[in-house]
Design a protein around this motif. Structure first.
Motif, PDB file in Angstrom:
ATOM      1  N   THR A   1      -0.504  -1.149   0.803  1.00  0.00           N
ATOM      2  CA  THR A   1       0.635  -0.510   0.143  1.00  0.00           C
ATOM      3  C   THR A   1       0.405  -0.451  -1.364  1.00  0.00           C
ATOM      4  OG1 THR A   1       2.093  -1.420   1.847  1.00  0.00           O
ATOM      5  CG2 THR A   1       3.128  -0.562  -0.147  1.00  0.00           C
ATOM      6  N   PRO A   2       0.499   0.727  -1.978  1.00  0.00           N
ATOM      7  CA  PRO A   2       0.318   0.846  -3.434  1.00  0.00           C
ATOM      8  C   PRO A   2       1.301  -0.047  -4.197  1.00  0.00           C
ATOM      9  CG  PRO A   2       0.345   3.011  -2.401  1.00  0.00           C
ATOM     10  CD  PRO A   2       0.755   2.030  -1.347  1.00  0.00           C
ATOM     11  N   GLU A   3       0.898  -0.475  -5.385  1.00  0.00           N
ATOM     12  CA  GLU A   3       1.700  -1.420  -6.157  1.00  0.00           C
ATOM     13  C   GLU A   3       3.095  -0.881  -6.463  1.00  0.00           C
ATOM     14  OE1 GLU A   3       1.484  -4.037 -10.303  1.00  0.00           O
ATOM     15  OE2 GLU A   3      -0.178  -2.747  -9.719  1.00  0.00           O
ATOM     16  N   ARG A   4       3.196   0.397  -6.826  1.00  0.00           N
ATOM     17  CA  ARG A   4       4.503   0.963  -7.149  1.00  0.00           C
ATOM     18  C   ARG A   4       5.430   0.924  -5.940  1.00  0.00           C
ATOM     19  NH1 ARG A   4       3.600   6.344 -10.962  1.00  0.00           N
ATOM     20  NH2 ARG A   4       2.712   5.247 -12.763  1.00  0.00           N
ATOM     21  N   ALA A   5       4.865   1.216  -4.775  1.00  0.00           N
ATOM     22  CA  ALA A   5       5.667   1.172  -3.553  1.00  0.00           C
ATOM     23  C   ALA A   5       6.095  -0.258  -3.242  1.00  0.00           C
ATOM     24  CB  ALA A   5       4.870   1.751  -2.380  1.00  0.00           C
ATOM     25  N   ARG A   6       5.199  -1.223  -3.485  1.00  0.00           N
ATOM     26  CA  ARG A   6       5.534  -2.633  -3.247  1.00  0.00           C
ATOM     27  C   ARG A   6       6.657  -3.090  -4.170  1.00  0.00           C
ATOM     28  NH1 ARG A   6      -0.050  -3.635  -3.307  1.00  0.00           N
ATOM     29  NH2 ARG A   6       0.144  -4.909  -5.176  1.00  0.00           N
ATOM     30  N   LEU A   7       6.600  -2.668  -5.426  1.00  0.00           N
ATOM     31  CA  LEU A   7       7.649  -3.042  -6.377  1.00  0.00           C
ATOM     32  C   LEU A   7       9.003  -2.486  -5.940  1.00  0.00           C
ATOM     33  CD1 LEU A   7       5.778  -2.546  -9.783  1.00  0.00           C
ATOM     34  CD2 LEU A   7       6.471  -4.707  -8.743  1.00  0.00           C
ATOM     35  N   PHE A   8       8.996  -1.270  -5.414  1.00  0.00           N
ATOM     36  CA  PHE A   8      10.235  -0.660  -4.932  1.00  0.00           C
ATOM     37  C   PHE A   8      10.756  -1.397  -3.694  1.00  0.00           C
ATOM     38  CE2 PHE A   8      12.331   2.377  -2.059  1.00  0.00           C
ATOM     39  CZ  PHE A   8      13.421   2.728  -2.846  1.00  0.00           C
ATOM     40  N   LEU A   9       9.843  -1.706  -2.765  1.00  0.00           N
ATOM     41  CA  LEU A   9      10.241  -2.347  -1.511  1.00  0.00           C
ATOM     42  C   LEU A   9      10.686  -3.792  -1.715  1.00  0.00           C
ATOM     43  CD1 LEU A   9       7.394  -0.985   0.793  1.00  0.00           C
ATOM     44  CD2 LEU A   9       9.800  -0.321   0.850  1.00  0.00           C
ATOM     45  N   SER A  10      10.223  -4.431  -2.782  1.00  0.00           N
ATOM     46  CA  SER A  10      10.595  -5.826  -3.038  1.00  0.00           C
ATOM     47  C   SER A  10      11.737  -5.951  -4.052  1.00  0.00           C
ATOM     48  CB  SER A  10       9.373  -6.608  -3.548  1.00  0.00           C
ATOM     49  OG  SER A  10       8.888  -6.052  -4.766  1.00  0.00           O
TER      50      SER A  10
ATOM     51  N   TYR B   1      12.733  -1.895   8.175  1.00  0.00           N
ATOM     52  CA  TYR B   1      11.403  -2.132   8.749  1.00  0.00           C
ATOM     53  C   TYR B   1      10.292  -1.760   7.769  1.00  0.00           C
ATOM     54  CZ  TYR B   1      12.556  -3.666  13.451  1.00  0.00           C
ATOM     55  OH  TYR B   1      12.972  -4.418  14.518  1.00  0.00           O
ATOM     56  N   CYS B   2      10.528  -0.743   6.955  1.00  0.00           N
ATOM     57  CA  CYS B   2       9.541  -0.395   5.925  1.00  0.00           C
ATOM     58  C   CYS B   2       9.344  -1.565   4.963  1.00  0.00           C
ATOM     59  CB  CYS B   2      10.002   0.850   5.153  1.00  0.00           C
ATOM     60  SG  CYS B   2       9.679   2.402   6.011  1.00  0.00           S
ATOM     61  N   ILE B   3      10.437  -2.225   4.601  1.00  0.00           N
ATOM     62  CA  ILE B   3      10.341  -3.383   3.710  1.00  0.00           C
ATOM     63  C   ILE B   3       9.579  -4.518   4.399  1.00  0.00           C
ATOM     64  CG2 ILE B   3      11.639  -5.156   2.469  1.00  0.00           C
ATOM     65  CD1 ILE B   3      13.931  -3.078   2.247  1.00  0.00           C
ATOM     66  N   LEU B   4       9.957  -4.816   5.631  1.00  0.00           N
ATOM     67  CA  LEU B   4       9.355  -5.946   6.345  1.00  0.00           C
ATOM     68  C   LEU B   4       7.872  -5.733   6.640  1.00  0.00           C
ATOM     69  CD1 LEU B   4      12.237  -6.682   8.895  1.00  0.00           C
ATOM     70  CD2 LEU B   4      11.576  -8.110   6.945  1.00  0.00           C
ATOM     71  N   LEU B   5       7.479  -4.488   6.878  1.00  0.00           N
ATOM     72  CA  LEU B   5       6.094  -4.225   7.275  1.00  0.00           C
ATOM     73  C   LEU B   5       5.191  -3.807   6.124  1.00  0.00           C
ATOM     74  CD1 LEU B   5       6.534  -2.306  10.666  1.00  0.00           C
ATOM     75  CD2 LEU B   5       6.302  -4.757  10.268  1.00  0.00           C
ATOM     76  N   LEU B   6       5.752  -3.114   5.131  1.00  0.00           N
ATOM     77  CA  LEU B   6       4.897  -2.536   4.091  1.00  0.00           C
ATOM     78  C   LEU B   6       4.775  -3.374   2.829  1.00  0.00           C
ATOM     79  CD1 LEU B   6       5.830   1.246   4.352  1.00  0.00           C
ATOM     80  CD2 LEU B   6       4.078  -0.051   5.574  1.00  0.00           C
ATOM     81  N   GLU B   7       5.660  -4.347   2.649  1.00  0.00           N
ATOM     82  CA  GLU B   7       5.534  -5.195   1.471  1.00  0.00           C
ATOM     83  C   GLU B   7       4.196  -5.944   1.493  1.00  0.00           C
ATOM     84  OE1 GLU B   7       8.084  -8.512  -1.053  1.00  0.00           O
ATOM     85  OE2 GLU B   7       8.935  -7.643   0.765  1.00  0.00           O
ATOM     86  N   ASN B   8       3.747  -6.290   2.709  1.00  0.00           N
ATOM     87  CA  ASN B   8       2.427  -6.909   2.884  1.00  0.00           C
ATOM     88  C   ASN B   8       1.734  -6.257   4.077  1.00  0.00           C
ATOM     89  OD1 ASN B   8       1.950  -9.304   0.992  1.00  0.00           O
ATOM     90  ND2 ASN B   8       4.053  -9.668   1.703  1.00  0.00           N
ATOM     91  N   ASP B   9       1.182  -5.072   3.837  1.00  0.00           N
ATOM     92  CA  ASP B   9       0.498  -4.335   4.908  1.00  0.00           C
ATOM     93  C   ASP B   9      -0.970  -4.766   4.949  1.00  0.00           C
ATOM     94  OD1 ASP B   9      -0.292  -2.594   6.839  1.00  0.00           O
ATOM     95  OD2 ASP B   9       0.023  -0.768   5.673  1.00  0.00           O
ATOM     96  N   ARG B  10      -1.207  -5.938   5.532  1.00  0.00           N
ATOM     97  CA  ARG B  10      -2.557  -6.503   5.518  1.00  0.00           C
ATOM     98  C   ARG B  10      -3.050  -6.896   6.906  1.00  0.00           C
ATOM     99  NH1 ARG B  10      -2.881 -11.293   1.520  1.00  0.00           N
ATOM    100  NH2 ARG B  10      -0.669 -11.645   1.938  1.00  0.00           N
ATOM    101  N   ALA B  11      -2.419  -6.399   7.942  1.00  0.00           N
ATOM    102  CA  ALA B  11      -2.854  -6.729   9.300  1.00  0.00           C
ATOM    103  C   ALA B  11      -4.069  -5.873   9.669  1.00  0.00           C
ATOM    104  CB  ALA B  11      -1.718  -6.515  10.282  1.00  0.00           C
ATOM    105  N   SER B  12      -4.520  -6.014  10.904  1.00  0.00           N
ATOM    106  CA  SER B  12      -5.754  -5.349  11.336  1.00  0.00           C
ATOM    107  C   SER B  12      -5.643  -3.834  11.382  1.00  0.00           C
ATOM    108  CB  SER B  12      -6.167  -5.873  12.713  1.00  0.00           C
ATOM    109  OG  SER B  12      -5.109  -5.668  13.645  1.00  0.00           O
ATOM    110  N   ILE B  13      -4.434  -3.307  11.582  1.00  0.00           N
ATOM    111  CA  ILE B  13      -4.219  -1.860  11.571  1.00  0.00           C
ATOM    112  C   ILE B  13      -3.118  -1.534  10.556  1.00  0.00           C
ATOM    113  CG2 ILE B  13      -4.975  -1.505  13.949  1.00  0.00           C
ATOM    114  CD1 ILE B  13      -2.044  -1.450  14.803  1.00  0.00           C
ATOM    115  N   PRO B  14      -3.165  -0.338   9.953  1.00  0.00           N
ATOM    116  CA  PRO B  14      -2.142   0.023   8.954  1.00  0.00           C
ATOM    117  C   PRO B  14      -0.755   0.063   9.573  1.00  0.00           C
ATOM    118  CG  PRO B  14      -4.024   1.518   8.865  1.00  0.00           C
ATOM    119  CD  PRO B  14      -4.190   0.713  10.112  1.00  0.00           C
TER     120      PRO B  14
END
Length: 213
Positions: free
Chosen positions: A106-115, A60-73
């Protein structure tokens, strides 16, 4: 969309009410937790489901945080799922509104890890091994008995089912920020954990192909 949010809200409230007031417990003590904390023998199938509930939050962290751009974090809900599972994931899908223009939180380093494709494969292999172990060595009758005796096992089983069903929504949410055609893969969420990871591998492969053109 409003109908889906209403259903998810009702499910969330029902889940909370059931878990705290209606889930069974015999003798005032939770047998599974007693065995777990005292390191006594616990059925492999029980331990498999318990262990898989540690993998679901990572997915779920991968599915939600790779693109955390919705109205709420999404990050408080995603991280909270490591402790409370569907109890914290459900309200995110109830209250968030899809937005594409908001900057990714989501910070870039975290995105790289999650993707990372290697992360998907590692989680997939771990899931398959755990499932095979639990199904081969576990006893369904023991699990069924514990399901009726232990409130923890009762709630964790329902939590696992809810997380599995909710992953169809999570896949559609993730696909919203990627390829529109990837939303057609929402049905993979019916396959516990494995389906979501297969979806991530498919979309990762599509991105690699498009980047190589």
């Amino acid at each position: 969309m409003k109908e889906l949010k209403s259903i998810l809200l009702a499910l969330w409230l029902l889940f909370i009410s059931y878990a705290f007031f209606l889930a069974p417990i015999e003798g005032g003590k939770d047998v599974f937790l007693q065995h777990l904390f005292s390191a006594q023998y616990t059925d492999p199938l029980l331990m498999t489901v318990f262990s898989l509930l540690g993998i679901w939050p990572a997915v779920y962290c991968i599915l939600l945080l790779e693109n955390d751009r919705a109205s709420i974090p999404a990050w408080p809900f995603a991280l909270g799922s490591f402790v409370a599972g569907a109890f914290t994931i459900l309200p995110y899908f109830v209250f968030h509104i899809e937005k594409r223009r908001v900057k990714n939180r989501t910070p870039e380093r975290a995105r790289l890890f999650l993707s990372n494709r290697g992360l998907y494969i590692l989680l997939l292999l771990l899931t398959v091994v755990l499932m095979a172990f639990g199904l081969y060595y576990g006893d369904v009758n023991v699990y069924a008995d514990m399901f009726m005796q232990s409130r923890f096992v009762h709630v964790m089983t329902i939590d696992f089912i809810v997380l599995t069903l909710l992953s169809m929504v999570a896949i559609a949410h993730h696909a919203y920020y990627l390829h529109e055609r990837s939303q057609k893969l929402w049905w993979l969420g019916l396959i516990p954990i494995i389906g979501a990871l297969i979806y991530l591998l498919i979309t990762d492969n599509r991105q690699r192909v498009e980047e190589g053109r």
